[in-house]
Scaffold this active site. Structure first.
Site, PDB file in Angstrom:
ATOM      1  N   ARG A  52       0.837  -1.207   0.000  1.00  0.00           N
ATOM      2  CA  ARG A  52       0.000   0.000   0.000  1.00  0.00           C
ATOM      3  C   ARG A  52       0.869   1.254   0.000  1.00  0.00           C
ATOM      4  O   ARG A  52       0.585   2.227  -0.711  1.00  0.00           O
ATOM      5  CB  ARG A  52      -0.944  -0.009   1.218  1.00  0.00           C
ATOM      6  CG  ARG A  52      -1.967  -1.134   1.185  1.00  0.00           C
ATOM      7  CD  ARG A  52      -3.048  -0.967   2.231  1.00  0.00           C
ATOM      8  NE  ARG A  52      -2.567  -1.012   3.612  1.00  0.00           N
ATOM      9  CZ  ARG A  52      -2.443  -2.104   4.345  1.00  0.00           C
ATOM     10  NH1 ARG A  52      -2.737  -3.292   3.814  1.00  0.00           N
ATOM     11  NH2 ARG A  52      -2.036  -2.038   5.608  1.00  0.00           N
ATOM     12  N   LYS A 143     -11.940  15.320   4.479  1.00  0.00           N
ATOM     13  CA  LYS A 143     -13.071  15.015   3.595  1.00  0.00           C
ATOM     14  C   LYS A 143     -13.941  13.965   4.257  1.00  0.00           C
ATOM     15  O   LYS A 143     -13.457  12.913   4.676  1.00  0.00           O
ATOM     16  CB  LYS A 143     -12.543  14.530   2.241  1.00  0.00           C
ATOM     17  CG  LYS A 143     -13.601  14.329   1.162  1.00  0.00           C
ATOM     18  CD  LYS A 143     -14.269  12.977   1.179  1.00  0.00           C
ATOM     19  CE  LYS A 143     -13.319  11.815   0.996  1.00  0.00           C
ATOM     20  NZ  LYS A 143     -14.072  10.492   1.002  1.00  0.00           N
ATOM     21  N   GLU A 184     -18.982  15.856   1.433  1.00  0.00           N
ATOM     22  CA  GLU A 184     -19.260  14.923   0.335  1.00  0.00           C
ATOM     23  C   GLU A 184     -20.611  14.230   0.522  1.00  0.00           C
ATOM     24  O   GLU A 184     -20.690  13.159   1.118  1.00  0.00           O
ATOM     25  CB  GLU A 184     -18.152  13.866   0.220  1.00  0.00           C
ATOM     26  CG  GLU A 184     -18.383  12.896  -0.940  1.00  0.00           C
ATOM     27  CD  GLU A 184     -17.338  11.787  -1.017  1.00  0.00           C
ATOM     28  OE1 GLU A 184     -17.432  10.960  -1.943  1.00  0.00           O
ATOM     29  OE2 GLU A 184     -16.437  11.732  -0.148  1.00  0.00           O
ATOM     30  N   LYS A 226     -17.487  18.055  -2.450  1.00  0.00           N
ATOM     31  CA  LYS A 226     -17.200  16.891  -3.304  1.00  0.00           C
ATOM     32  C   LYS A 226     -18.527  16.186  -3.564  1.00  0.00           C
ATOM     33  O   LYS A 226     -18.951  15.322  -2.797  1.00  0.00           O
ATOM     34  CB  LYS A 226     -16.200  15.933  -2.645  1.00  0.00           C
ATOM     35  CG  LYS A 226     -15.928  14.691  -3.507  1.00  0.00           C
ATOM     36  CD  LYS A 226     -14.819  13.811  -2.949  1.00  0.00           C
ATOM     37  CE  LYS A 226     -14.652  12.561  -3.825  1.00  0.00           C
ATOM     38  NZ  LYS A 226     -13.496  11.729  -3.438  1.00  0.00           N
TER      39      LYS A 226
END
Length: 362
Positions: A52, A143, A184, A226
């Site tokens: 990752r 976010k 979002e 978003k």
């Protein structure tokens, strides 16, 4: 934002402006270990912390990507990982390349009991403490995603109100801790609803969001959006052109999106790069005198084609992936400027699936 100092407001507004730079967008790399691991395993790649880390390093350090990126959203794991190039933490690497580092601070989705599967996102408890830690680690924005689903042409008022108030409270807490919040509201493409329904429901959801933010005292100039693209449901039996979809998105924004907010970075939501780019370009071509920067914040649209390069070997070919990544970002950048013209006619159109066509004909 009356509780914030002039300096706090200025810093938040500056980050919002940096995220909303024309022709640049966000690389969304905030999948948790299990989510990105599922994508790795689907193409035969081992899911380990080092895999990752190396993969995210390619997304941050590939030469040329900084030309097209304003920001990157990181999973908390990635926030504390280091580059093998020079041993620096990724937020510092990104900042030095002119890419604003941010973080996903929410936890897991929770199904509301007795509400037919409608959900809220968990993580408001102890959010302030986590935001403080993330800012100290180099994050400059956050976010928070609130997933929603249209069923029988509606989202319940309970689900809309609960999720939009959660987004407002998250934004308020983030700003107090020095992180610029991206909100979002993510309405799923699952379903057969038409474009007109999508417009109506998105107006309802976003208008509730902005009212909740203002009611909570969020400093609107120091936040960004978003959103999902306004699309018909995947199983909608009606054909729509990319131009019609682009205009629908502008219709929603022009009705409710505050001018105080500098920009919106659309999520891809399972759309292919070809469709997402064609539709984003159509949105910007329809924008007219609208004051916002309308760009991308994409994960799957950018990353799934990269991972396909690993399917035969089960290994990360980081050089090949980086080359393709920059080519994809160049397409996304053109779309964010309304300058992308798809090579295939009809790209970005909503084409009804065969089953939906047959059902509509019957």
């Amino acid at each position: 934002g009356a509780h914030l100092s002039s300096q706090q407001k200025a810093e938040l507004a500056e980050i919002a402006a940096l995220v909303a730079r024309p022709g640049k967008g966000i690389t969304a790399c905030d999948e948790g270990p299990a989510t990105i691991g599922g994508r790795f395993e689907a193409v035969g790649v081992e899911n380990s912390e080092e895999t990752r880390r190396a993969y995210r390093q390619m997304l941050f350090e590939t030469p040329g990507c900084e030309q097209f990126l304003s920001a990157a959203i990181l999973d908390p794991e990635t926030l504390y990982q280091k580059s093998s190039t020079d041993g620096r933490l990724f937020p510092e690497v990104l900042s030095d390349r002119g890419i604003v580092p941010g973080v996903k601070p929410h936890l897991k989705v929770y199904a509301l009991p007795g509400c037919g599967g409608e959900t809220v996102m968990q993580g408001l408890d102890s959010l302030a403490a986590r935001c403080k830690e993330y800012r100290a680690a180099g994050a400059r924005f956050a976010k928070w995603r609130s997933p929603l689903e249209i069923r029988d042409g509606e989202i319940s008022s309970l689900a809309v109100e609960a999720n939009m108030k959660d987004l407002a409270r998250y934004a308020l807490i983030c700003q107090a801790e020095g992180l610029m919040p991206i909100v979002e509201p993510d309405i799923s493409l699952v379903g057969d609803y038409d474009l007109e329904t999508a417009v109506r429901v998105n107006v309802e959801v976003q208008s509730m969001l902005y009212k909740a933010m203002i009611d909570h005292g969020v400093y609107m100039e120091g936040s960004t959006l978003k959103p999902n693209m306004i699309n018909p449901g995947k199983d909608c039996p009606t054909h729509y052109t990319a131009a019609e979809i682009g205009q629908a998105n502008i219709d929603v924004l022009s009705r409710v999106f505050p001018c105080a907010m500098k920009g919106a970075n659309f999520l891809s939501g399972g759309q292919s790069l070809e469709n997402a780019a064609a539709r984003l370009s159509a949105i910007n071509k329809a924008k007219g005198s609208c004051p916002w920067n309308l760009s991308f914040s994409w994960s799957q649209a950018l990353q799934l084609p990269l991972l396909e390069t690993c399917r035969e070997t089960g290994e990360l070919d980081l050089e090949a992936m980086g080359k393709l990544y920059v080519e994809e970002l160049a397409i996304a950048s053109k779309a964010a400027l309304g300058e992308y013209d798809p090579p295939v006619e009809g790209a970005g159109d909503h084409v009804p699936p065969q089953g939906a066509k047959a059902a509509a004909a019957a």
